[in-house]
Design a protein around this motif. Structure first.
Motif, PDB file in Angstrom:
ATOM      1  N   LYS B  32       0.872  -1.282  -0.149  1.00  0.00           N
ATOM      2  CA  LYS B  32       0.077  -0.035  -0.078  1.00  0.00           C
ATOM      3  C   LYS B  32       1.008   1.241   0.069  1.00  0.00           C
ATOM      4  O   LYS B  32       0.703   2.260  -0.681  1.00  0.00           O
ATOM      5  CB  LYS B  32      -0.965  -0.073   1.286  1.00  0.00           C
ATOM      6  N   GLN B  33       1.966   1.178   0.597  1.00  0.00           N
ATOM      7  CA  GLN B  33       2.796   2.441   0.773  1.00  0.00           C
ATOM      8  C   GLN B  33       3.444   2.501  -0.494  1.00  0.00           C
ATOM      9  O   GLN B  33       3.800   3.786  -0.905  1.00  0.00           O
ATOM     10  CB  GLN B  33       3.750   2.251   1.967  1.00  0.00           C
ATOM     11  N   ARG B  34       3.923   1.412  -0.894  1.00  0.00           N
ATOM     12  CA  ARG B  34       4.847   1.628  -2.430  1.00  0.00           C
ATOM     13  C   ARG B  34       3.634   2.166  -3.318  1.00  0.00           C
ATOM     14  O   ARG B  34       4.184   3.187  -4.000  1.00  0.00           O
ATOM     15  CB  ARG B  34       5.213  -0.012  -2.723  1.00  0.00           C
ATOM     16  N   GLN B  35       2.552   1.564  -3.241  1.00  0.00           N
ATOM     17  CA  GLN B  35       1.699   2.184  -4.443  1.00  0.00           C
ATOM     18  C   GLN B  35       1.251   3.496  -4.236  1.00  0.00           C
ATOM     19  O   GLN B  35       0.986   4.576  -5.267  1.00  0.00           O
ATOM     20  CB  GLN B  35       0.178   1.277  -4.394  1.00  0.00           C
ATOM     21  N   ALA B  36       1.295   3.985  -2.974  1.00  0.00           N
ATOM     22  CA  ALA B  36       0.901   5.475  -2.511  1.00  0.00           C
ATOM     23  C   ALA B  36       2.112   6.461  -3.029  1.00  0.00           C
ATOM     24  O   ALA B  36       1.839   7.202  -3.651  1.00  0.00           O
ATOM     25  CB  ALA B  36       1.064   5.683  -0.970  1.00  0.00           C
ATOM     26  N   ALA B  37       3.545   5.702  -3.124  1.00  0.00           N
ATOM     27  CA  ALA B  37       4.534   6.671  -3.671  1.00  0.00           C
ATOM     28  C   ALA B  37       4.305   6.671  -5.233  1.00  0.00           C
ATOM     29  O   ALA B  37       4.742   7.675  -5.960  1.00  0.00           O
ATOM     30  CB  ALA B  37       6.125   6.011  -3.326  1.00  0.00           C
ATOM     31  N   MET B  38       3.860   5.314  -5.834  1.00  0.00           N
ATOM     32  CA  MET B  38       3.643   5.528  -7.356  1.00  0.00           C
ATOM     33  C   MET B  38       2.608   6.505  -7.675  1.00  0.00           C
ATOM     34  O   MET B  38       2.872   7.214  -8.536  1.00  0.00           O
ATOM     35  CB  MET B  38       3.407   4.418  -7.892  1.00  0.00           C
ATOM     36  N   THR B  39       1.596   6.534  -6.831  1.00  0.00           N
ATOM     37  CA  THR B  39       0.411   7.436  -7.232  1.00  0.00           C
ATOM     38  C   THR B  39       0.877   8.785  -7.206  1.00  0.00           C
ATOM     39  O   THR B  39       0.528   9.625  -8.011  1.00  0.00           O
ATOM     40  CB  THR B  39      -0.598   7.165  -6.206  1.00  0.00           C
ATOM     41  N   LEU B  40       1.623   9.229  -6.179  1.00  0.00           N
ATOM     42  CA  LEU B  40       2.101  10.521  -6.045  1.00  0.00           C
ATOM     43  C   LEU B  40       3.125  10.855  -7.233  1.00  0.00           C
ATOM     44  O   LEU B  40       3.201  12.169  -7.581  1.00  0.00           O
ATOM     45  CB  LEU B  40       2.819  10.881  -4.774  1.00  0.00           C
ATOM     46  N   GLN B  41       3.885   9.949  -7.547  1.00  0.00           N
ATOM     47  CA  GLN B  41       4.947  10.193  -8.813  1.00  0.00           C
ATOM     48  C   GLN B  41       4.010  10.515  -9.874  1.00  0.00           C
ATOM     49  O   GLN B  41       4.485  11.429 -10.566  1.00  0.00           O
ATOM     50  CB  GLN B  41       5.753   8.819  -8.921  1.00  0.00           C
ATOM     51  N   GLY B  42       3.031   9.748 -10.058  1.00  0.00           N
ATOM     52  CA  GLY B  42       2.152  10.142 -11.274  1.00  0.00           C
ATOM     53  C   GLY B  42       1.502  11.536 -11.269  1.00  0.00           C
ATOM     54  O   GLY B  42       1.592  12.239 -12.103  1.00  0.00           O
ATOM     55  N   LYS B  43       0.959  11.883  -9.817  1.00  0.00           N
ATOM     56  CA  LYS B  43       0.514  13.191  -9.821  1.00  0.00           C
ATOM     57  C   LYS B  43       1.439  14.154 -10.272  1.00  0.00           C
ATOM     58  O   LYS B  43       1.045  15.360 -10.741  1.00  0.00           O
ATOM     59  CB  LYS B  43       0.278  13.302  -8.325  1.00  0.00           C
ATOM     60  N   TYR B  44       2.784  14.294  -9.881  1.00  0.00           N
ATOM     61  CA  TYR B  44       3.748  15.320  -9.907  1.00  0.00           C
ATOM     62  C   TYR B  44       4.374  15.329 -11.096  1.00  0.00           C
ATOM     63  O   TYR B  44       4.907  16.140 -11.630  1.00  0.00           O
ATOM     64  CB  TYR B  44       4.658  15.388  -8.670  1.00  0.00           C
ATOM     65  N   MET B  45       4.402  13.942 -12.015  1.00  0.00           N
ATOM     66  CA  MET B  45       4.925  13.737 -13.134  1.00  0.00           C
ATOM     67  C   MET B  45       4.284  14.418 -14.203  1.00  0.00           C
ATOM     68  O   MET B  45       4.362  14.894 -15.204  1.00  0.00           O
ATOM     69  CB  MET B  45       5.615  12.535 -13.589  1.00  0.00           C
ATOM     70  N   GLY B  46       2.915  14.081 -14.019  1.00  0.00           N
ATOM     71  CA  GLY B  46       1.756  14.097 -15.227  1.00  0.00           C
ATOM     72  C   GLY B  46       2.087  15.586 -15.782  1.00  0.00           C
ATOM     73  O   GLY B  46       2.131  15.791 -17.156  1.00  0.00           O
ATOM     74  N   PRO B  47       1.741  16.764 -14.817  1.00  0.00           N
ATOM     75  CA  PRO B  47       2.070  17.959 -15.421  1.00  0.00           C
ATOM     76  C   PRO B  47       3.170  18.235 -16.065  1.00  0.00           C
ATOM     77  O   PRO B  47       3.067  19.190 -17.051  1.00  0.00           O
ATOM     78  CB  PRO B  47       1.547  18.731 -14.126  1.00  0.00           C
ATOM     79  N   LEU B  48       4.228  17.756 -15.655  1.00  0.00           N
ATOM     80  CA  LEU B  48       5.405  18.032 -16.159  1.00  0.00           C
ATOM     81  C   LEU B  48       5.553  17.666 -17.496  1.00  0.00           C
ATOM     82  O   LEU B  48       6.222  18.155 -18.352  1.00  0.00           O
ATOM     83  CB  LEU B  48       6.685  17.580 -15.364  1.00  0.00           C
ATOM     84  N   GLY B  49       5.183  16.341 -17.849  1.00  0.00           N
ATOM     85  CA  GLY B  49       4.831  15.748 -19.141  1.00  0.00           C
ATOM     86  C   GLY B  49       4.088  16.500 -20.192  1.00  0.00           C
ATOM     87  O   GLY B  49       4.615  16.984 -21.102  1.00  0.00           O
ATOM     88  N   ALA B  50       2.985  17.245 -19.596  1.00  0.00           N
ATOM     89  CA  ALA B  50       2.332  18.128 -20.441  1.00  0.00           C
ATOM     90  C   ALA B  50       2.995  19.029 -20.887  1.00  0.00           C
ATOM     91  O   ALA B  50       3.012  19.863 -21.803  1.00  0.00           O
ATOM     92  CB  ALA B  50       0.939  18.617 -19.561  1.00  0.00           C
ATOM     93  N   MET B  51       3.596  19.937 -20.031  1.00  0.00           N
ATOM     94  CA  MET B  51       4.688  21.009 -20.253  1.00  0.00           C
ATOM     95  C   MET B  51       5.536  20.654 -21.237  1.00  0.00           C
ATOM     96  O   MET B  51       5.852  21.506 -22.096  1.00  0.00           O
ATOM     97  CB  MET B  51       5.138  21.524 -18.951  1.00  0.00           C
ATOM     98  N   ALA B  52       6.286  19.672 -20.978  1.00  0.00           N
ATOM     99  CA  ALA B  52       7.566  19.303 -21.975  1.00  0.00           C
ATOM    100  C   ALA B  52       6.767  19.058 -23.295  1.00  0.00           C
ATOM    101  O   ALA B  52       7.701  19.240 -24.284  1.00  0.00           O
ATOM    102  CB  ALA B  52       8.115  17.947 -21.376  1.00  0.00           C
ATOM    103  N   GLN B  53       5.779  18.550 -23.475  1.00  0.00           N
ATOM    104  CA  GLN B  53       5.084  18.335 -24.711  1.00  0.00           C
ATOM    105  C   GLN B  53       4.283  19.494 -25.288  1.00  0.00           C
ATOM    106  O   GLN B  53       3.793  19.570 -26.387  1.00  0.00           O
ATOM    107  CB  GLN B  53       4.221  17.040 -24.607  1.00  0.00           C
ATOM    108  N   GLY B  54       4.592  20.791 -24.613  1.00  0.00           N
ATOM    109  CA  GLY B  54       3.485  21.753 -25.201  1.00  0.00           C
ATOM    110  C   GLY B  54       2.027  21.754 -25.114  1.00  0.00           C
ATOM    111  O   GLY B  54       1.365  22.609 -25.502  1.00  0.00           O
ATOM    112  N   LYS B  55       1.906  20.923 -24.194  1.00  0.00           N
ATOM    113  CA  LYS B  55       0.286  20.770 -23.985  1.00  0.00           C
ATOM    114  C   LYS B  55      -0.307  21.452 -22.817  1.00  0.00           C
ATOM    115  O   LYS B  55      -1.524  21.521 -22.519  1.00  0.00           O
ATOM    116  CB  LYS B  55      -0.063  19.127 -23.779  1.00  0.00           C
ATOM    117  N   ALA B  56       0.816  21.928 -22.046  1.00  0.00           N
ATOM    118  CA  ALA B  56       0.223  22.992 -20.912  1.00  0.00           C
ATOM    119  C   ALA B  56       1.473  23.956 -20.865  1.00  0.00           C
ATOM    120  O   ALA B  56       2.633  23.785 -21.350  1.00  0.00           O
ATOM    121  CB  ALA B  56       0.348  22.085 -19.686  1.00  0.00           C
ATOM    122  N   PRO B  57       1.162  25.054 -20.295  1.00  0.00           N
ATOM    123  CA  PRO B  57       1.819  26.170 -20.531  1.00  0.00           C
ATOM    124  C   PRO B  57       3.046  25.905 -19.388  1.00  0.00           C
ATOM    125  O   PRO B  57       2.927  25.370 -18.301  1.00  0.00           O
ATOM    126  CB  PRO B  57       1.255  27.368 -19.981  1.00  0.00           C
TER     127      PRO B  57
END
Lengths: 152, 152
Positions: B32-57
């Protein structure tokens, strides 16, 4: 950088969560992320509580590491806090959505106590560090008392 | 400090997780703790991916904050990694338990890429920061390809 390749890599990496990058996260996702932060706060606070109470050997390196993690984790529930999560099933009590000022203050108290623990953990005063751990524990309880359902 | 009071406060604060402080965590808790870390990695990586791809400012402050969070989150699955979690239902593929050297290398690659993103995010070179985000994305995918079940 090959944007198409990167986009594909990110989609694979993030799986179903990839939509997060491009749209407002759904309330259920926000709650899952919030719960993930609380799960990890428990993971990294638990051993410190044991040390402060003398139930585990004091380990300054672990305290410093965990304090740093807690500093990040104590902030994480807030950037995804949204009133639209009110109807998602969770342990959050309705008061968190009605008494928002008190709720925010309880969160601020936790973050402030963690900040003081970070400072203490960089020193070499074991008693002061244990006291700072105790103060963090009180601010955990201070928020849970009013804003979290009691575990069944 | 009143140890009895603190103990009570911690027990309230940590709820069912309080046992963590005093005993080896159960495999289900570790997952459960491991999955929590992965969930939060997704939360904080997602917007960066969008920025890198020009899909978000591009937002340098958000990139720097998220990169710092990812640095902590990328370490968190490992201090609770244990072979006794092999039989707990999760998206982790059996290869993570059999090809442990390759698995650890994939994790190390991710942490190294995040470290480089942290450095880049403190500069003012947007293109370099976006490239660093892309490299983090590749290391996410590099690990998920071999060690995580594909989302259904």
């Amino acid at each position: 950088m090959n944007k198409k390749l990167m986009s594909a890599a990110l989609a694979v990496a993030l799986g179903a969560g990839a939509s997060l990058a491009f749209a407002q996260a759904k309330p259920e996702v926000l709650v899952k992320q919030r719960q993930a932060a609380m799960t990890l706060q428990g993971k990294y606070m638990g051993p410190l509580g044991a040390m402060a109470q003398g139930k585990a050997p004091f380990n300054a390196a672990v305290v410093a590491r965990n304090a740093g993690y807690l500093e990040a984790l104590s902030a994480m529930p807030w950037d995804g806090w949204d009133a639209n999560t009110k109807d998602v099933k969770s342990a959050t009590l309705p008061a968190a959505f009605s008494d928002t000022a008190k709720f925010k203050t309880a969160g601020d108290n936790f973050q402030a106590a963690v900040g003081k623990l970070v400072v203490a953990s960089k020193g070499s005063d074991e008693a002061a560090t244990k006291a700072a751990i105790g103060n963090v524990g009180k601010t955990c309880g201070g928020c849970h008392d009013d804003f979290r359902q009691k575990p069944q």
